[in-house]
Motif scaffolding. Structure first.
Motif, short mmCIF file in Angstrom:
data_model
loop_
_atom_site.label_atom_id
_atom_site.label_comp_id
_atom_site.label_asym_id
_atom_site.label_seq_id
_atom_site.Cartn_x
_atom_site.Cartn_y
_atom_site.Cartn_z
N ALA A 17 0.83 -1.20 0.00
CA ALA A 17 0.00 0.00 0.00
C ALA A 17 0.87 1.26 0.00
O ALA A 17 0.58 2.23 -0.71
CB ALA A 17 -0.93 -0.01 1.21
N ASP A 18 1.96 1.22 0.79
CA ASP A 18 2.86 2.37 0.83
C ASP A 18 3.52 2.60 -0.53
O ASP A 18 3.65 3.75 -0.99
CB ASP A 18 3.94 2.16 1.89
N LEU A 19 3.95 1.52 -1.16
CA LEU A 19 4.62 1.65 -2.45
C LEU A 19 3.67 2.20 -3.51
O LEU A 19 4.05 3.06 -4.32
CB LEU A 19 5.19 0.30 -2.88
N GLU A 20 2.46 1.71 -3.50
CA GLU A 20 1.44 2.21 -4.44
C GLU A 20 1.22 3.71 -4.24
O GLU A 20 1.19 4.49 -5.20
CB GLU A 20 0.13 1.45 -4.22
N GLN A 21 1.11 4.12 -2.98
CA GLN A 21 0.85 5.53 -2.69
C GLN A 21 2.03 6.40 -3.08
O GLN A 21 1.85 7.49 -3.65
CB GLN A 21 0.54 5.70 -1.20
N LEU A 22 3.25 5.94 -2.81
CA LEU A 22 4.43 6.72 -3.17
C LEU A 22 4.57 6.86 -4.67
O LEU A 22 4.93 7.93 -5.17
CB LEU A 22 5.68 6.07 -2.58
N CYS A 23 4.29 5.78 -5.41
CA CYS A 23 4.37 5.86 -6.87
C CYS A 23 3.33 6.85 -7.41
O CYS A 23 3.61 7.62 -8.33
CB CYS A 23 4.17 4.48 -7.49
N GLN A 24 2.14 6.83 -6.85
CA GLN A 24 1.11 7.78 -7.27
C GLN A 24 1.55 9.21 -6.97
O GLN A 24 1.33 10.12 -7.77
CB GLN A 24 -0.21 7.47 -6.57
N ALA A 25 2.19 9.40 -5.80
CA ALA A 25 2.65 10.74 -5.43
C ALA A 25 3.71 11.24 -6.40
O ALA A 25 3.72 12.42 -6.79
CB ALA A 25 3.20 10.72 -4.01
#
Length: 216
Positions: free
Chosen positions: A73-81
């Motif tokens: 979930a963190d990786l997904e959010q960071l990539c979106q950011a």
């Protein structure tokens, strides 16, 4: 008496031979490797046969699985950011012709959001090789998700030594990164690069798709 002396002598010689054979053996490293392997094997067994483990072990495995889910979930959010930034368009446009670290970071995030984690990690390693701190953060999460604790520890150590800035966050004015990714995704191709091997890279349509997406 002679018989006992001969036996004692043989045992002492055997002990000296064993000590010499294992003089350079790193017991600590071997223990860590064994522990990592046991954890991964038991986690896999728990996921495949959840009814075969006791409650105490089940709790540990559930915690490990939850940690992997949290990292994902963190990786997904960071990539979106990263993709949501206004600099994404120019950086990706430059990346078509120049393989700079900041462009590689963004392109890796684009690949991850299109379901290509291994090619994404390739470009993050490329960026991390140029001391890109965000790439180190993304690689740490990637290897946690993949169940590769030694690699995750390596990049976490690099990240800590670099004294990183806080992780990026998606802002309301940043737009919709998922919609942007969907528009430019057809501009990605997998090729056998003579220098880098099998990789994902922008194709000829990529610049036109970037312009049509209107990012930045």
């Amino acid at each position: 008496m002679n018989h006992h002396n001969s036996l004692d002598h043989a045992l002492q010689q055997r002990r000296r031979d064993m000590d010499a054979a294992f003089a350079d053996y790193d017991a600590g490293a071997a223990t860590r490797r064994l522990a990592d392997r046991i954890v991964q094997e038991q986690l896999l067994a728990a996921l495949v046969r959840p009814g075969t483990i006791g409650p105490q072990r089940g709790t540990r495995f559930a915690d490990a699985h939850a940690a992997q889910n949290a990292a994902a979930a963190d990786l997904e959010q960071l990539c979106q950011a990263v993709v949501a930034r206004p600099t994404t368009g120019p950086l990706l446009g430059d990346f078509v012709h120049e393989r700079e670290a900041d462009g590689a970071l963004v392109f890796g995030c684009l690949l991850y959001l299109t379901g290509r984690p291994a090619p994404a990690a390739f470009w993050w390693r490329y960026a991390a090789g140029a001391d890109d701190v965000e790439a180190m953060r993304l690689l740490t999460l990637h290897h946690r998700i993949e169940g590769e604790p030694q690699d995750a520890h390596h990049w976490a150590g690099r990240l800590h030594a670099a004294r990183p800035t806080p992780a990026p966050a998606v802002t309301e004015e940043a737009g919709d990164p998922e919609a942007y990714v969907a528009r430019v995704e057809p501009g990605i191709e997998e090729v056998d690069d003579p220098d880098l091997g099998e990789i994902c890279r922008p194709n000829d349509r990529f610049p036109r798709l970037l312009a049509a997406a209107g990012h930045g």
